[in-house]
Write a protein that holds these residues in place. Structure first.
Motif, PDB file in Angstrom:
ATOM      1  N   ALA A 112      48.510  44.908  38.087  1.00 47.40           N
ATOM      2  CA  ALA A 112      48.889  44.307  39.234  1.00 47.40           C
ATOM      3  C   ALA A 112      49.089  42.712  38.848  1.00 47.40           C
ATOM      4  O   ALA A 112      48.787  42.246  37.897  1.00 47.40           O
ATOM      5  N   SER A 113      49.744  42.285  40.082  1.00 46.24           N
ATOM      6  CA  SER A 113      50.361  40.786  39.934  1.00 46.24           C
ATOM      7  C   SER A 113      48.706  39.698  39.862  1.00 46.24           C
ATOM      8  O   SER A 113      47.922  40.174  40.339  1.00 46.24           O
ATOM      9  N   ILE A 114      49.143  38.787  38.955  1.00 42.40           N
ATOM     10  CA  ILE A 114      47.888  37.854  38.744  1.00 42.40           C
ATOM     11  C   ILE A 114      48.107  36.626  39.503  1.00 42.40           C
ATOM     12  O   ILE A 114      49.203  36.085  39.162  1.00 42.40           O
ATOM     13  N   GLU A 115      47.219  36.226  40.256  1.00 44.08           N
ATOM     14  CA  GLU A 115      47.592  34.868  40.941  1.00 44.08           C
ATOM     15  C   GLU A 115      46.324  33.876  40.841  1.00 44.08           C
ATOM     16  O   GLU A 115      46.458  32.827  41.160  1.00 44.08           O
ATOM     17  N   THR A 149      49.489  44.360  31.263  1.00 44.57           N
ATOM     18  CA  THR A 149      49.771  45.071  32.351  1.00 44.57           C
ATOM     19  C   THR A 149      49.039  45.143  33.814  1.00 44.57           C
ATOM     20  O   THR A 149      47.958  44.755  33.540  1.00 44.57           O
ATOM     21  N   ASP A 165      43.830  39.428  40.021  1.00 39.83           N
ATOM     22  CA  ASP A 165      44.517  39.759  41.142  1.00 39.83           C
ATOM     23  C   ASP A 165      43.784  39.349  42.251  1.00 39.83           C
ATOM     24  O   ASP A 165      42.863  40.057  42.663  1.00 39.83           O
ATOM     25  N   ASN A 205      54.420  42.385  32.330  1.00 40.23           N
ATOM     26  CA  ASN A 205      55.560  43.287  31.893  1.00 40.23           C
ATOM     27  C   ASN A 205      54.949  43.722  30.518  1.00 40.23           C
ATOM     28  O   ASN A 205      56.043  44.373  30.299  1.00 40.23           O
ATOM     29  N   LEU A 265      52.106  30.722  37.877  1.00 35.58           N
ATOM     30  CA  LEU A 265      51.198  31.630  38.851  1.00 35.58           C
ATOM     31  C   LEU A 265      52.019  31.644  40.139  1.00 35.58           C
ATOM     32  O   LEU A 265      52.436  30.636  40.425  1.00 35.58           O
ATOM     33  N   PRO A 266      52.034  32.707  40.704  1.00 39.18           N
ATOM     34  CA  PRO A 266      51.553  34.010  40.170  1.00 39.18           C
ATOM     35  C   PRO A 266      52.691  34.385  39.308  1.00 39.18           C
ATOM     36  O   PRO A 266      53.772  34.016  39.164  1.00 39.18           O
ATOM     37  N   ILE A 267      52.068  35.643  38.390  1.00 38.02           N
ATOM     38  CA  ILE A 267      52.800  36.226  37.565  1.00 38.02           C
ATOM     39  C   ILE A 267      52.574  37.720  37.574  1.00 38.02           C
ATOM     40  O   ILE A 267      51.821  38.367  37.865  1.00 38.02           O
ATOM     41  N   THR A 268      53.808  38.441  37.273  1.00 35.07           N
ATOM     42  CA  THR A 268      53.614  39.856  37.185  1.00 35.07           C
ATOM     43  C   THR A 268      53.734  40.298  35.678  1.00 35.07           C
ATOM     44  O   THR A 268      54.723  40.294  34.985  1.00 35.07           O
TER      45      THR A 268
END
Length: 135
Positions: free
Chosen positions: A83-86, A81, A31, A117, A112-115
């Motif tokens: 935070a968002s991954i950048e 799971t 993140d 789930n 990228l980015p990916i949230t």
């Protein structure tokens, strides 16, 4: 920032201190809200706070170096799971964060980015001439 190698990793490759094929190379998802890369000064895994590491590490397998390009089998991060991954960070695992050298920072890639789930995140490395990265 564009995909890049950490400066200290470049030096280690040139001095024979990093061996893509025989070293234990691992990957984690990051993140960038919690980590600002400083590729000229960050050197070890300990430079990236644990709160910035969203998933991983996953160990690379089937590594190769054809044509001076680092490659490996695609990897899966399971049940992610957080935070968002950048970004994706690659490092050599020495069993100590204080001595595990950072190798590559990748923030420009499909997906990228990916949230997260709660599902799996699959990293499919480039099959072009540059693979994961090229020296």
């Amino acid at each position: 920032m564009a995909n890049t190698l950490y400066d200290a990793a470049r030096k280690r490759f040139l001095e024979g201190q990093l061996n893509w094929q025989t070293d234990t190379i691992k990957v984690f998802l990051v993140d960038t809200g919690a980590y600002t890369p400083q590729t000229s000064t960050h050197e070890y895994l300990s430079d990236i706070s644990s709160s910035a590491r969203i998933a991983g590490p996953v160990t690379l397998t089937s590594k190769s170096t054809v044509g001076g390009a680092a490659d490996a089998a695609d990897i899966t991060f399971t049940s992610v799971t957080g935070a968002s991954i950048e970004a994706i960070v690659i490092y050599k695992d020495t069993s100590s964060e204080a001595t595990s050298p950072l190798i590559a920072y990748i923030d420009t890639a499909t997906g990228l980015p990916i949230t997260p789930n709660g599902g799996d995140i699959i990293v499919t490395w480039d099959n072009g001439t540059n693979k994961i990265f090229k020296l």
